[in-house]
Design a protein around this motif. Structure first.
Motif, PDB file in Angstrom:
ATOM      1  N   LEU A   1       0.906  -1.209   0.221  1.00 32.81           N
ATOM      2  CA  LEU A   1      -0.194   0.811  -0.112  1.00 32.81           C
ATOM      3  C   LEU A   1       0.777   1.394   0.295  1.00 32.81           C
ATOM      4  N   ASP A   2       1.803   1.479   0.745  1.00 28.75           N
ATOM      5  CA  ASP A   2       2.789   2.344   0.769  1.00 28.75           C
ATOM      6  C   ASP A   2       3.226   2.821  -0.532  1.00 28.75           C
TER       7      ASP A   2
ATOM      8  N   VAL B   1       1.427   4.545  -3.381  1.00 28.75           N
ATOM      9  CA  VAL B   1       0.605   5.966  -2.788  1.00 28.75           C
ATOM     10  C   VAL B   1       1.191   7.148  -3.792  1.00 28.75           C
TER      11      VAL B   1
ATOM     12  N   GLU C   1       2.062  13.249  -0.782  1.00 27.85           N
ATOM     13  CA  GLU C   1       2.644  13.750   1.245  1.00 27.85           C
ATOM     14  C   GLU C   1       2.061  15.114   1.625  1.00 27.85           C
TER      15      GLU C   1
ATOM     16  N   ASP D   1      -3.355  12.988   7.608  1.00 29.75           N
ATOM     17  CA  ASP D   1      -2.343  12.348   6.048  1.00 29.75           C
ATOM     18  C   ASP D   1      -2.863  13.116   5.006  1.00 29.75           C
TER      19      ASP D   1
ATOM     20  N   ARG E   1      -2.161  11.734   2.019  1.00 27.36           N
ATOM     21  CA  ARG E   1      -1.517  11.231   0.820  1.00 27.36           C
ATOM     22  C   ARG E   1      -2.327   9.640   0.746  1.00 27.36           C
TER      23      ARG E   1
ATOM     24  N   VAL F   1      -4.303   7.062  -2.342  1.00 26.26           N
ATOM     25  CA  VAL F   1      -4.295   5.437  -3.553  1.00 26.26           C
ATOM     26  C   VAL F   1      -5.451   5.969  -4.426  1.00 26.26           C
TER      27      VAL F   1
ATOM     28  N   THR G   1      -7.148  -0.165  -5.584  1.00 25.88           N
ATOM     29  CA  THR G   1      -5.768  -0.375  -5.097  1.00 25.88           C
ATOM     30  C   THR G   1      -6.171  -1.508  -5.029  1.00 25.88           C
TER      31      THR G   1
ATOM     32  N   TRP H   1     -10.304   9.119  -6.153  1.00 22.03           N
ATOM     33  CA  TRP H   1      -9.047   9.125  -4.944  1.00 22.03           C
ATOM     34  C   TRP H   1      -9.164   8.784  -3.822  1.00 22.03           C
TER      35      TRP H   1
ATOM     36  N   TYR I   1      -5.019   7.383   1.879  1.00 25.96           N
ATOM     37  CA  TYR I   1      -4.342   6.427   2.344  1.00 25.96           C
ATOM     38  C   TYR I   1      -4.773   5.752   3.529  1.00 25.96           C
TER      39      TYR I   1
ATOM     40  N   LYS J   1      -7.817   3.361   4.044  1.00 27.93           N
ATOM     41  CA  LYS J   1      -7.909   1.910   3.679  1.00 27.93           C
ATOM     42  C   LYS J   1      -7.117   1.226   4.222  1.00 27.93           C
ATOM     43  N   TYR J   2      -5.946   1.581   4.986  1.00 26.79           N
ATOM     44  CA  TYR J   2      -4.617   1.810   6.650  1.00 26.79           C
ATOM     45  C   TYR J   2      -5.604   0.993   7.300  1.00 26.79           C
TER      46      TYR J   2
END
Length: 544
Positions: free
Chosen positions: A142-143, A146, A151, A407, A409, A411, A417, A498, A501, A504-505
């Motif tokens: 996942l990282d 991005v 960021e 955050d 960011r 994905v 994804t 989009w 992040y 999802k995380y």
């Protein structure tokens, strides 16, 4: 003569009336089944084409929504294993404010696949071990997915905010996101503090007024109170405001006393002194420069009469939470007793006016100058259930803003994804030796649930869509997702879809934790429910 057989084993140890379930068939597979049932309910509501659910709770309140957090909240799930999934969904809702459906649906899919593995002979602990490796690898992948340069973002740049917010709002109100997102973004940017990490969700208020349509929705700097002013004065410009939490009335004494009146003259004087006292108090407030009085309790008739005489506008706010927000908006200090406020304790508003919106009289407190910390999104729609659903979409948008302040960011969305994660994890599972590899392969397969469900909910052929997504991703286009309107695969960055992040995380992490917790249970021991008559649930509390 009757022989009484003495209980033995677990029966002898526990009280009569308990229930005990153990073993794979009774406990593990039954738990998996219950969680599957729950995820089947929420799954059809996933994505922009998700179907609505009609839920009627224990108070006979009707909810028509596709918001998974609301659905599972109102369902009152009884099964202990399914409750674990519900808690994972709630944790996601509190942490990020969006993605509860993904958490519950993905958790259910993981457990469904675990059930298949158990039937083929794997032990639950091996599956848990494989799932743990799977989620650790997922976070690594996942990282890598991005988007470069996401960021850093300016949280006061409306276009960037709308870009990140669209997916969350579209999943609740598909087709309306282009109207709602700019409104929500404006409201959030107005109340964003100097350090965006300290953004408070409660500072963006929602006022729901029946009538009109979505195009009549607007945003105000300040507050909207859904009731009329008390007196006959309905408008004040550039007003100083005094707030009294205890009400505007003659205060009764703490102790009881007896007044002996011997003549009519004394009676008249007694009434006059009371009148004079109230006038003196109201005059003191008027002399302090205040033009608006806000009362947290009752407003007495005599006090109101003198307020009218001294041209003071009177508002009544009975909810103490609303009163606190009002103080935050205007910068006033709530006083307990009716006394002359000092200049520091007075608040300020550019205008306080009563307007009729769609047949409802509402008091609008505007503060166009800087320094106010509350903004209000006024929602208009034809029915209560549509308004409630719009409010949930606004809540999701505001929560996304809070998440992006921490955050930013992003994905690729539109299931791009998920397919990439499924593809990479499948490759990873072939490198593993031992029985873990089967669990990791099933973990990878679980990601296919998202594109399958999105396609099914939109009425497309799921198998075709998933296979063409795999083909695109295998050739290196790892941003290709589903375009639900055209029913084809398309680059998510071109569609401007989009996902955050963090959403999802946390969703994948909570879902895996919940699934592992359920799989680790091999016995359920339920005590006999407490006796006595069943008490009804208390009536629904105020949402504050």
């Amino acid at each position: 003569m009757v022989f009484q057989i003495q209980p033995y084993g677990l029966q002898a140890m526990l009280k009569e009336g308990h229930r005990h379930l153990s073993g794979l068939e009774e406990a593990v597979l039954k738990n998996i089944e219950a969680c599957q049932e729950l995820s089947t309910i929420t799954r059809t509501s996933l994505g922009p084409n998700g179907m609505n659910k009609m839920v009627i709770n224990h108070l006979d309140k009707l909810f028509v929504t596709n918001d998974a957090a609301t659905i599972v909240n109102e369902l009152e799930v009884q099964h202990p294993a399914a409750k674990v999934l519900v808690l994972a969904g709630k944790a996601q809702q509190e942490e990020v404010g969006d993605g509860a459906n993904l958490t519950i649906s993905f958790g259910g899919e993981l457990l469904h696949n675990a059930g298949e593995l158990i039937r083929t002979g794997l032990h639950p602990s091996e599956i848990v071990s494989g799932y743990t490796k799977g989620i650790n690898k997922t976070i690594e992948i996942l990282d890598e997915l991005v988007e470069k340069g996401s960021e850093t973002m300016d949280v006061r740049d409306k276009d960037e905010v709308v870009l990140r917010m669209r997916a969350a709002v579209a999943s609740k109100q598909f087709g309306q996101e282009d109207i709602l997102c700019p409104l929500i973004a404006d409201a959030c940017i107005q109340v964003c503090p100097k350090n965006p990490a300290n953004f408070i969700v409660d500072n963006v208020r929602v006022a729901k007024l029946i009538g009109g349509g979505l195009h009549d929705c607007c945003i105000l700097r300040g507050m909207v109170l859904k009731h009329d002013a008390v007196g006959s004065i309905k408008k004040m410009e550039k007003a100083k405001i005094a707030v009294f939490a205890g009400g505007v009335d003659t205060s009764a004494t703490e102790t009881k006393g007896t007044v002996l009146i011997q003549s009519a003259e004394q009676l008249e004087n007694y009434a006059k002194t009371e009148e004079a006292k109230v006038e003196e108090l109201i005059r003191a407030v008027a002399n302090s420069g205040a033009k608006v009085i806000v009362s947290g309790g009752a407003v007495g008739d005599m006090a109101l009469h003198f307020c009218e005489r001294y041209k003071l506008m009177v508002l009544k706010i009975s909810s103490k939470f609303e009163l606190r927000r009002f103080c935050r908006t205007t910068g006033a200090v709530a006083l307990l007793k009716l006394t002359q406020p000092s200049p520091d304790e007075l608040g300020y508003a550019d205008s306080v006016s009563v307007e009729e919106i769609g047949g409802v009289r509402a008091t609008i407190v505007k503060n166009e100058e800087g320094g106010n910390s509350v903004s209000t999104v006024v929602l208009r729609a034809s029915t209560d259930s549509i308004l409630d659903d719009l409010e949930r979409a606004v809540d999701d948008g505001v929560n996304s803003y809070k998440a992006m302040c921490r955050d930013s960011r992003i994905v690729p969305g539109a299931a791009a994804t998920e397919i990439e994660l499924a593809r990479k994890l499948k490759e990873f599972s072939f490198q593993e030796t031992g029985l873990d590899q089967y669990a990791i392969a099933k973990f990878a397969e679980s990601f296919e649930m998202v594109p399958k469900t999105l396609a099914e909910n939109a009425g497309l052929n799921a198998i075709e869509i998933v296979s063409s997504l795999y083909a695109e991703h295998a050739s290196g286009n790892n941003k290709v997702g589903i375009n639900l309107e055209e029913g084809v695969c398309k680059d998510a960055s071109l569609m401007k879809v989009w996902d955050l992040y963090v959403t999802k995380y946390f969703a994948l992490k909570y879902a895996t934790d919940a699934a592992s917790t359920v799989l680790r249970v091999d016995q359920i021991i339920m005590a006999k429910p407490a006796g006595g008559p069943r008490r009804d649930q208390p009536a629904g509390m105020d949402e504050d």
